[in-house]
Design a protein around this motif. Structure first.
Motif, PDB file in Angstrom:
ATOM      1  N   ALA A 199       0.816  -1.217   0.000  1.00  0.00           N
ATOM      2  CA  ALA A 199       0.000   0.000   0.000  1.00  0.00           C
ATOM      3  C   ALA A 199       0.847   1.263   0.000  1.00  0.00           C
ATOM      4  O   ALA A 199       0.318   2.366  -0.153  1.00  0.00           O
ATOM      5  N   LYS A 200       2.141   1.126   0.142  1.00  0.00           N
ATOM      6  CA  LYS A 200       3.035   2.285   0.184  1.00  0.00           C
ATOM      7  C   LYS A 200       2.937   3.088  -1.101  1.00  0.00           C
ATOM      8  O   LYS A 200       2.833   2.537  -2.193  1.00  0.00           O
ATOM      9  N   ARG A 201       2.945   4.393  -0.964  1.00  0.00           N
ATOM     10  CA  ARG A 201       2.823   5.276  -2.120  1.00  0.00           C
ATOM     11  C   ARG A 201       3.921   4.979  -3.139  1.00  0.00           C
ATOM     12  O   ARG A 201       5.097   4.953  -2.817  1.00  0.00           O
ATOM     13  N   GLY A 202       3.504   4.704  -4.364  1.00  0.00           N
ATOM     14  CA  GLY A 202       4.446   4.415  -5.438  1.00  0.00           C
ATOM     15  C   GLY A 202       4.714   2.937  -5.634  1.00  0.00           C
ATOM     16  O   GLY A 202       4.958   2.503  -6.769  1.00  0.00           O
ATOM     17  N   GLU A 203       4.700   2.148  -4.572  1.00  0.00           N
ATOM     18  CA  GLU A 203       5.010   0.725  -4.707  1.00  0.00           C
ATOM     19  C   GLU A 203       3.853  -0.055  -5.332  1.00  0.00           C
ATOM     20  O   GLU A 203       4.077  -0.947  -6.161  1.00  0.00           O
ATOM     21  N   PHE A 204       2.612   0.253  -4.953  1.00  0.00           N
ATOM     22  CA  PHE A 204       1.479  -0.401  -5.608  1.00  0.00           C
ATOM     23  C   PHE A 204       1.461  -0.054  -7.090  1.00  0.00           C
ATOM     24  O   PHE A 204       1.283  -0.927  -7.951  1.00  0.00           O
ATOM     25  N   GLU A 205       1.660   1.199  -7.410  1.00  0.00           N
ATOM     26  CA  GLU A 205       1.632   1.638  -8.808  1.00  0.00           C
ATOM     27  C   GLU A 205       2.741   0.964  -9.614  1.00  0.00           C
ATOM     28  O   GLU A 205       2.544   0.576 -10.769  1.00  0.00           O
ATOM     29  N   SER A 206       3.908   0.817  -9.011  1.00  0.00           N
ATOM     30  CA  SER A 206       5.024   0.177  -9.699  1.00  0.00           C
ATOM     31  C   SER A 206       4.723  -1.284 -10.024  1.00  0.00           C
ATOM     32  O   SER A 206       5.070  -1.776 -11.106  1.00  0.00           O
ATOM     33  N   GLY A 207       4.079  -1.989  -9.101  1.00  0.00           N
ATOM     34  CA  GLY A 207       3.762  -3.388  -9.329  1.00  0.00           C
ATOM     35  C   GLY A 207       2.596  -3.598 -10.270  1.00  0.00           C
ATOM     36  O   GLY A 207       2.569  -4.567 -11.042  1.00  0.00           O
ATOM     37  N   PHE A 208       1.622  -2.662 -10.253  1.00  0.00           N
ATOM     38  CA  PHE A 208       0.404  -2.827 -11.045  1.00  0.00           C
ATOM     39  C   PHE A 208       0.559  -2.303 -12.471  1.00  0.00           C
ATOM     40  O   PHE A 208      -0.062  -2.805 -13.400  1.00  0.00           O
ATOM     41  N   GLN A 209       1.388  -1.320 -12.635  1.00  0.00           N
ATOM     42  CA  GLN A 209       1.579  -0.710 -13.956  1.00  0.00           C
ATOM     43  C   GLN A 209       2.941  -1.112 -14.510  1.00  0.00           C
ATOM     44  O   GLN A 209       3.923  -0.388 -14.398  1.00  0.00           O
ATOM     45  N   GLY A 210       2.993  -2.304 -15.088  1.00  0.00           N
ATOM     46  CA  GLY A 210       4.230  -2.779 -15.685  1.00  0.00           C
ATOM     47  C   GLY A 210       5.040  -3.706 -14.799  1.00  0.00           C
ATOM     48  O   GLY A 210       6.085  -4.212 -15.229  1.00  0.00           O
ATOM     49  N   GLY A 211       4.588  -3.952 -13.552  1.00  0.00           N
ATOM     50  CA  GLY A 211       5.298  -4.863 -12.660  1.00  0.00           C
ATOM     51  C   GLY A 211       4.756  -6.279 -12.765  1.00  0.00           C
ATOM     52  O   GLY A 211       4.096  -6.642 -13.746  1.00  0.00           O
ATOM     53  N   ILE A 247      -6.714 -14.536  -2.197  1.00  0.00           N
ATOM     54  CA  ILE A 247      -6.789 -13.557  -1.113  1.00  0.00           C
ATOM     55  C   ILE A 247      -5.885 -12.388  -1.493  1.00  0.00           C
ATOM     56  O   ILE A 247      -4.687 -12.592  -1.728  1.00  0.00           O
ATOM     57  N   VAL A 248      -6.440 -11.215  -1.576  1.00  0.00           N
ATOM     58  CA  VAL A 248      -5.657 -10.018  -1.886  1.00  0.00           C
ATOM     59  C   VAL A 248      -5.331  -9.343  -0.561  1.00  0.00           C
ATOM     60  O   VAL A 248      -6.199  -8.742   0.081  1.00  0.00           O
ATOM     61  N   LEU A 249      -4.081  -9.459  -0.130  1.00  0.00           N
ATOM     62  CA  LEU A 249      -3.644  -8.896   1.143  1.00  0.00           C
ATOM     63  C   LEU A 249      -2.940  -7.569   0.863  1.00  0.00           C
ATOM     64  O   LEU A 249      -1.859  -7.544   0.272  1.00  0.00           O
ATOM     65  N   ILE A 250      -3.561  -6.487   1.263  1.00  0.00           N
ATOM     66  CA  ILE A 250      -2.984  -5.163   1.054  1.00  0.00           C
ATOM     67  C   ILE A 250      -2.099  -4.852   2.248  1.00  0.00           C
ATOM     68  O   ILE A 250      -2.581  -4.541   3.340  1.00  0.00           O
ATOM     69  N   ASN A 251      -0.797  -4.989   2.030  1.00  0.00           N
ATOM     70  CA  ASN A 251       0.216  -4.967   3.070  1.00  0.00           C
ATOM     71  C   ASN A 251       0.758  -3.546   3.298  1.00  0.00           C
ATOM     72  O   ASN A 251       0.472  -2.631   2.536  1.00  0.00           O
ATOM     73  N   LYS A 252       1.543  -3.423   4.333  1.00  0.00           N
ATOM     74  CA  LYS A 252       2.218  -2.160   4.696  1.00  0.00           C
ATOM     75  C   LYS A 252       1.234  -1.031   4.973  1.00  0.00           C
ATOM     76  O   LYS A 252       1.500   0.148   4.699  1.00  0.00           O
ATOM     77  N   MET A 253       0.072  -1.393   5.536  1.00  0.00           N
ATOM     78  CA  MET A 253      -0.907  -0.372   5.883  1.00  0.00           C
ATOM     79  C   MET A 253      -0.412   0.514   7.034  1.00  0.00           C
ATOM     80  O   MET A 253      -0.937   1.615   7.245  1.00  0.00           O
TER      81      MET A 253
END
Length: 570
Positions: free
Chosen positions: A249-261, A279-285
């Motif tokens: 969930a960290k800013r930038g890390e989700f986007e990096s993995g979802f958009q081209g990761g 199970i979608v576990l949204i980590n680093k909350m």
């Protein structure tokens, strides 16, 4: 004499003591008498060298997943019952004389007797290691997701929460992580065991571990997240029943993995390998830029949901979203505090796993165990794999395909116990006799001797094209790629295109295509460089699904329709 006689009485197998009146008198301090010295005894001949197979104790690392490093010693392998450390040793022969029989090498007949004894002990419940029949369902869980999302940390935290890691070991990992200036990585060290993984903070092999709850038993498969390691990730996915997609969930890390990761590709791969529940576990909350923000959580869920629907996941029945912190353990075993997260009232990670419906198994069909690796320890070959169909028991005669080599099952074990019988879904280590290590490879299959699996290099498939590489944007006859099917990987080429298919209506175009493009579905004939063990998708889905990759790209997935050559149409 009385002293010697007393010593002999302590050894029930020693020879009867006979007094020798001609022997020299005992003189303290080693002084000799005038009596003549007896003739020197004939030198004892050294024992004959044992068979070479008994000296091959090095465990060769397999391509599957293990939490052990490639440098681990053979002691990490499950012990064979007749060689176990806890076995009651037989009384020794006389300490006063070495018999020639003691120096003979172990014969094949003696080895057979030892194996038969171990098998009988297992049947009678007297095996050296505890034999356990556990009625709880066994579930294989693969952790997937982009690199650095926290998969290994979460896996390690689960092991800690369920009592699989003792305090001393944890303190050791904390110390090692601190010495490397990586204090926050200590939980990942539970799964990442070799120095390369710990130094770089990157999972290289599929880590493997075991934990239990009151209702189920679980095997963790911690898959690597780096793009170059997707073939290894596929080995873990092929064994999994449930996937946990870890999102940062960290800013930038989700986007990096979802958009081209790797987020998108990993989800597509677990779906094509047959993993039904996600199970979608949204980590680093707990990360300062997130701070358990509902807005951030909802934003991630809203972006993932359309993609998961497109990947053919039923959101209502097959997907669970939940927030968590792998580092602090929040919402993993115990619910997250309402002070931190007042807006969430859903399940924790472990309760979500326990509430997943029972996985459908195929226990009535012929035995099928795709092999993920094998090693030889103290003369006995142990084969690793997951039981996909049928059952296997100690004493059973089965075959290794391809090759149809008959072997006898000497012992069975899972991650924690010896077994008499293994059911579908179990990850097992099968110790066998009748085949050599060099004749067993990942991708081979253990089968029922009365009904071995098909072996072929040509088969008809229905496959869906994803993103073809730019330099090969059209799929035609002669197209080459790497095929991944259960634990097997083999080069293949397209022999012939039969028809393009409308997936919505399942109808074929009557005109035979010369080529197809990305996004199309096509029925065609494939040929592999070497014969493969496989089944049609209709007969056994786990051995009838495949994925095609070209370099770093996953380009297609599909299912086997029929096996064998097809007569070409004119």
């Amino acid at each position: 004499v009385r002293l010697l006689a007393r010593v002999v009485e302590m050894n029930p197998n020693s020879k009867e003591f006979v007094f020798n009146p001609s022997a020299r008198s005992f003189v303290p301090g080693g002084a000799s008498t005038s009596a003549p010295a007896p003739a020197a005894p004939a030198p004892v001949q050294p024992a004959a060298a044992p068979p070479a197979s008994w000296d091959e104790e090095e465990i060769k690392p397999s391509s599957s997943s293990s939490s052990s490093s490639s440098s681990s010693s053979s002691s990490s392998a499950p012990r064979n019952s007749f060689r176990g450390d806890d076995q009651q040793q037989k009384p020794t022969e006389s300490v006063f004389k070495v018999e020639e029989d003691d120096l003979e090498e172990i014969s094949e007949e003696e080895l057979k007797q030892e194996m038969d004894k171990m098998r009988m002990d297992g049947e009678n419940g007297d095996a050296v290691l505890a034999t356990m029949e556990d009625s709880r369902e066994h579930v294989n869980v693969v952790f997937i997701g982009h690199v650095d999302s926290g998969k290994s940390t979460i896996s390690g935290q689960i092991m800690l929460l369920t009592g699989q890691v003792d305090k001393r070991t944890l303190e050791k990992y904390e110390k090692e992580a601190k010495e490397k200036n990586r204090e926050s990585w200590f939980l990942a060290y539970i799964m990442d065991t070799n120095e390369e993984e710990r130094a770089k903070g990157k999972t290289v092999e599929v880590g493997r571990a075991h934990f239990e709850t009151d209702t189920k038993r679980y095997t963790i498969l911690d898959a690597p997240g780096h793009k170059s390691l997707v073939p290894r990730m596929l080995v873990g996915a092929a064994q999994a029943d449930v996937a946990i997609l870890v999102i940062s969930a960290k800013r930038g890390e989700f986007e990096s993995g979802f958009q081209g990761g790797q987020t998108i590709e990993h989800v597509q791969l677990v779906k094509t390998t047959g993993v039904k529940y996600l199970i979608v576990l949204i980590n680093k909350m707990d990360e300062p830029s997130v701070n358990w923000s509902k807005e951030r959580y909802d934003d991630i869920v809203s972006q993932l949901t359309p993609f998961l629907k497109k990947t053919r996941y039923n959101i209502a029945k097959e997907v669970i979203f939940l927030p968590a912190s792998g580092y602090t353990a929040a919402n993993m075993r115990e619910p997250v505090s309402k002070q931190l997260c007042p807006w969430y009232d859903g399940p924790t990670l472990l309760s979500a796993l326990d509430n997943i419906p029972t996985i459908e198994r195929k226990a009535q069909g012929p035995l099928r165990i795709p092999i993920t690796g094998a090693y030889k320890d103290r003369g006995v070959l142990t084969i690793m794999g997951k039981v996909e169909c049928g059952t296997v028991a100690v004493g059973q005669t089965i075959v290794v395909m391809p090759g149809n080599a008959k072997v006898e099952v000497v012992s069975l074990a899972n991650d924690t116990h010896n077994l008499r019988k293994a059911q579908p879904g179990e990850n097992v280590m099968v110790s066998v006799k009748g085949v050599e290590e060099e004749n067993v490879s990942a991708g081979f299959v253990l089968c029922d001797s009365a009904s071995p699996c098909p072996v072929a290099s040509e088969f008809e498939v229905l496959m869906v094209l994803m993103d073809l590489p730019k330099e090969k944007s059209l799929l035609t006859a002669g197209f080459e790629a790497m095929l991944h099917l259960h634990a097997a990987s083999e080069e293949m080429q397209v022999l012939e295109l039969f028809a393009d298919v409308d997936l919505a209506t399942q109808k074929e175009n009557k005109r035979r295509p010369m080529f197809v493009k990305s996004g199309a579905a096509v029925r065609c004939q494939l040929q592999t460089a070497r014969p493969l063990c496989l089944e049609t998708f209709k007969d056994l889905q786990q051995m009838g699904r495949f994925t095609l990759r070209d370099g770093p790209l996953t380009i297609a997935f599909g299912k086997v329709l029929s096996i064998g050559e097809k007569k070409k149409r004119r």
